[in-house]
Design an enzyme around this catalytic site. Structure first.
Site, PDB file in Angstrom:
ATOM      1  N   ARG A   1       0.702  -1.044   0.293  1.00  0.00           N
ATOM      2  CA  ARG A   1      -0.188   0.088  -0.266  1.00  0.00           C
ATOM      3  C   ARG A   1       1.456   1.217  -0.085  1.00  0.00           C
ATOM      4  O   ARG A   1       0.871   2.151  -0.736  1.00  0.00           O
ATOM      5  CB  ARG A   1      -1.130  -0.204   1.202  1.00  0.00           C
ATOM      6  CG  ARG A   1      -2.494   0.692   1.358  1.00  0.00           C
ATOM      7  CD  ARG A   1      -2.650   1.250   2.909  1.00  0.00           C
ATOM      8  NE  ARG A   1      -1.779   1.169   3.409  1.00  0.00           N
ATOM      9  CZ  ARG A   1      -1.848   2.034   4.128  1.00  0.00           C
ATOM     10  NH1 ARG A   1      -1.559   3.595   3.791  1.00  0.00           N
ATOM     11  NH2 ARG A   1      -0.345   2.129   5.508  1.00  0.00           N
TER      12      ARG A   1
ATOM     13  N   GLU B   1       4.352  20.382  14.801  1.00  0.00           N
ATOM     14  CA  GLU B   1       3.333  22.046  15.016  1.00  0.00           C
ATOM     15  C   GLU B   1       2.037  21.267  14.734  1.00  0.00           C
ATOM     16  O   GLU B   1       0.998  21.035  15.549  1.00  0.00           O
ATOM     17  CB  GLU B   1       3.238  22.481  13.427  1.00  0.00           C
ATOM     18  CG  GLU B   1       2.265  23.551  12.912  1.00  0.00           C
ATOM     19  CD  GLU B   1       2.806  24.615  14.467  1.00  0.00           C
ATOM     20  OE1 GLU B   1       3.458  25.516  15.076  1.00  0.00           O
ATOM     21  OE2 GLU B   1       0.827  24.597  15.240  1.00  0.00           O
TER      22      GLU B   1
ATOM     23  N   GLY C   1      -3.655  20.549  14.605  1.00  0.00           N
ATOM     24  CA  GLY C   1      -3.502  20.363  13.560  1.00  0.00           C
ATOM     25  C   GLY C   1      -2.918  21.166  12.429  1.00  0.00           C
ATOM     26  O   GLY C   1      -1.739  21.024  12.724  1.00  0.00           O
TER      27      GLY C   1
ATOM     28  N   GLY D   1     -17.698   8.315  10.584  1.00  0.00           N
ATOM     29  CA  GLY D   1     -16.432   8.444  10.256  1.00  0.00           C
ATOM     30  C   GLY D   1     -15.915   9.586  11.204  1.00  0.00           C
ATOM     31  O   GLY D   1     -15.006   9.639  10.907  1.00  0.00           O
TER      32      GLY D   1
ATOM     33  N   ASP E   1      -7.253  13.288  23.758  1.00  0.00           N
ATOM     34  CA  ASP E   1      -6.578  13.624  23.152  1.00  0.00           C
ATOM     35  C   ASP E   1      -6.529  15.756  23.499  1.00  0.00           C
ATOM     36  O   ASP E   1      -5.341  15.674  23.176  1.00  0.00           O
ATOM     37  CB  ASP E   1      -7.498  13.589  22.152  1.00  0.00           C
ATOM     38  CG  ASP E   1      -6.873  13.624  20.762  1.00  0.00           C
ATOM     39  OD1 ASP E   1      -5.865  13.924  20.460  1.00  0.00           O
ATOM     40  OD2 ASP E   1      -7.432  14.754  19.996  1.00  0.00           O
TER      41      ASP E   1
ATOM     42  N   LYS F   1      -2.957  18.265  24.165  1.00  0.00           N
ATOM     43  CA  LYS F   1      -2.318  19.038  23.189  1.00  0.00           C
ATOM     44  C   LYS F   1      -2.249  19.845  24.685  1.00  0.00           C
ATOM     45  O   LYS F   1      -2.027  21.158  24.000  1.00  0.00           O
ATOM     46  CB  LYS F   1      -3.452  19.164  22.340  1.00  0.00           C
ATOM     47  CG  LYS F   1      -3.687  18.293  21.178  1.00  0.00           C
ATOM     48  CD  LYS F   1      -5.104  18.298  20.360  1.00  0.00           C
ATOM     49  CE  LYS F   1      -5.400  16.886  19.661  1.00  0.00           C
ATOM     50  NZ  LYS F   1      -6.218  17.388  18.550  1.00  0.00           N
TER      51      LYS F   1
HETATM   52  N1  HSE Z   1      -8.810  13.000  17.173  1.00  0.00           N
HETATM   53  C1  HSE Z   1      -8.622  14.134  17.365  1.00  0.00           C
HETATM   54  C2  HSE Z   1      -9.197  14.788  16.661  1.00  0.00           C
HETATM   55  C3  HSE Z   1      -7.735  14.166  15.795  1.00  0.00           C
HETATM   56  O1  HSE Z   1     -11.172  14.485  16.925  1.00  0.00           O
HETATM   57  O2  HSE Z   1      -9.646  16.205  16.922  1.00  0.00           O
HETATM   58  C4  HSE Z   1      -6.058  14.194  15.977  1.00  0.00           C
HETATM   59  O3  HSE Z   1      -5.420  14.902  17.552  1.00  0.00           O
END
Ligand code: HSE
Length: 440
Positions: free
Chosen positions: A49, A129, A134, A187, A201, A205
């Site tokens: 892939r 970064e 993102g 998704g 998460d 950050k």
């Molecule tokens: N899973 C994260 C979000 C993106 O839903 O913002 C990657 O950090």
């Protein structure tokens, strides 16, 4: 000059985006960087892939260590994720004298101190970064653009999955579980959404932003983390009636006692720009003493938005790698020997305001009892909303919702008051407590 050579570890969504954007914009990127930047080697377990993504001209291997061992490779991009093999590979790449670009917030929030120390000792850069919000260049903004400021606080919507879920809950009046299933079907949420919905998460950050903003070590273990799983459509509706939206915020704040570092659902006044960030978008407000509030908005995830951040790091490294390591921008914005020892406060010492919802018996004296108890604890009330019993518990119902907004209160004081309120016989269900941030 010979192009700088990049080795890519893991070519999934972000890796493919990075390869494609780098190729598509190669001429402009070369003009900006002063030198070409090429991904010349890729490691991925699925070599077939990977080869189909990068084409025949790029060497594909299934052993990441072969990339690190290649003397031609100047920069290693780590897009594997997690703390396990990714940590070993990042440390090995640093030891081999490679600069590293990573989008791995979990790794840096937990092991950043060790990784940055190893990189400084070796004179290489670790750029990240893409790890926070993102495609939004928030690390660049904090570390460089706002460098004149004493940063006072940061508040961000830094998880797109949960922001999408909250937007859907508000728009459609649905509860969390229903929307989560729909988000997974579409998704927007992963099959195992735990890190997103539990606030982990976002905490990774905000831990990184806190370190850069205040010059403190990365201390994920000191962050207070609360996700959105307990939120109900009822509270989103009441918040709306009071002029607020509920957002999952990552907050870090400088106070006289220390640094606040926390992730939890928060009421935010609807008139604030950040309250109107909907769907999977991210936004971060940074307050600096000189500049005041600044707002950064954009896509916090996705193939090319995240690639945009990865490639910005590649360009930075290409520009700076020949500079004396002491003259580069420090990993955490402050010089390693000038870090602060400000403590991260326990949640009980955090001062904020609150939304409380009490399901109470609709009888004489209940409001007086509740407000009297809050007054006794020194908690000042900002607003009270009481619904008609019929509306809450049906025709002829005998219970109702009492919603109270408070002024700023120490969390420990609020915890004690809530424990007392919960014991009142007229309080019929667990009290809902959501923190509130005015962000002004
Ligand atoms: N899973 C994260 C979000 C993106 O839903 O913002 C990657 O950090």
């Amino acid at each position: 000059m010979k192009p700088i050579q990049v080795g890519l570890l893991g070519i999934g969504t972000v890796g493919s985006g990075t390869f494609n954007v780098l190729k598509r914009n190669q001429e402009e990127i070369r003009r900006r960087a002063g030198r070409g930047i090429e991904i010349t080697m890729v490691a991925d377990l699925d070599t077939a892939r990977a080869q189909s993504v990068v084409g025949a001209g790029v060497q594909v291997v299934n052993d990441a260590r072969a990339v690190i061992a290649n003397p031609e490779i100047d920069i290693v991009i780590e897009l594997i994720g997690g703390y396990g093999i990714a940590k070993a590979l990042v440390m090995e790449a640093i030891a081999a004298g490679k600069h590293v670009v990573t989008a791995n917030k979990a790794l840096l929030a937990v092991h950043g101190t060790e990784i940055f120390a190893a990189a400084s000792a070796k004179g290489v850069m670790v750029a990240f970064e893409a790890a926070v919000a993102g495609g939004i260049p928030i690390i660049k903004a904090l570390r460089e653009g706002l460098t004149a400021n004493s940063i006072q606080w940061i508040a961000g919507i830094i998880n797109g999955t949960t922001n999408f879920i909250l937007s859907e809950m508000r728009d459609k009046g649905l509860d969390f579980d229903v929307v989560l299933k729909e988000a997974q079907r579409l998704g927007y949420a992963e099959a195992d959404p735990t890190f997103d919905i539990e606030g982990v998460d976002a905490a990774h950050k905000v831990t990184l932003m806190s370190a850069i903003a205040f010059g403190i070590p990365v201390q994920f273990d000191k962050a207070y983390v609360e996700g959105i799983t307990q939120l109900g459509a009822t509270d989103i509706k009441y918040a709306e009636q009071l002029g607020y939206r509920i957002k999952l915020l990552g907050i870090t704040k400088r106070t006289a006692k220390g640094i606040e570092l926390r992730v939890h659902p928060s009421l935010v006044p609807s008139r604030r720009l950040i309250a109107n960030v909907e769907g999977a978008m991210n936004a971060v407000v940074v307050n600096g003493d000189a500049v005041g509030n600044t707002l950064y908005y954009g896509k916090g995830a996705g193939s090319e938005p995240t690639a945009s951040a990865v490639i910005a790091d590649l360009v930075d490294i290409t520009r700076l790698h020949t500079a004396d390591p002491h003259h580069r921008v420090p990993h955490l914005a402050f010089q390693p020997d000038a870090m602060s020892d400000l403590t991260v406060l326990p949640m009980s010492e955090v001062v904020t305001s609150y939304y409380l919802r009490l399901r109470v018996a609709d009888e004489a004296g209940v409001l007086a009892k509740v407000t009297g108890l809050l007054a006794g604890a020194g908690i000042s009330i900002d607003a009270v909303l009481q619904r008609e019993a019929d509306e809450v518990s049906g025709e002829g119902g005998t219970s109702t919702d009492l919603i109270i907004l408070t002024h700023d209160t120490r969390e420990g004081t609020m915890n004690d008051a809530l424990a007392q309120l919960q014991k009142l016989p007229t309080v019929l269900a667990p009290i809902v407590r959501i923190r509130k941030e005015e962000l002004n």
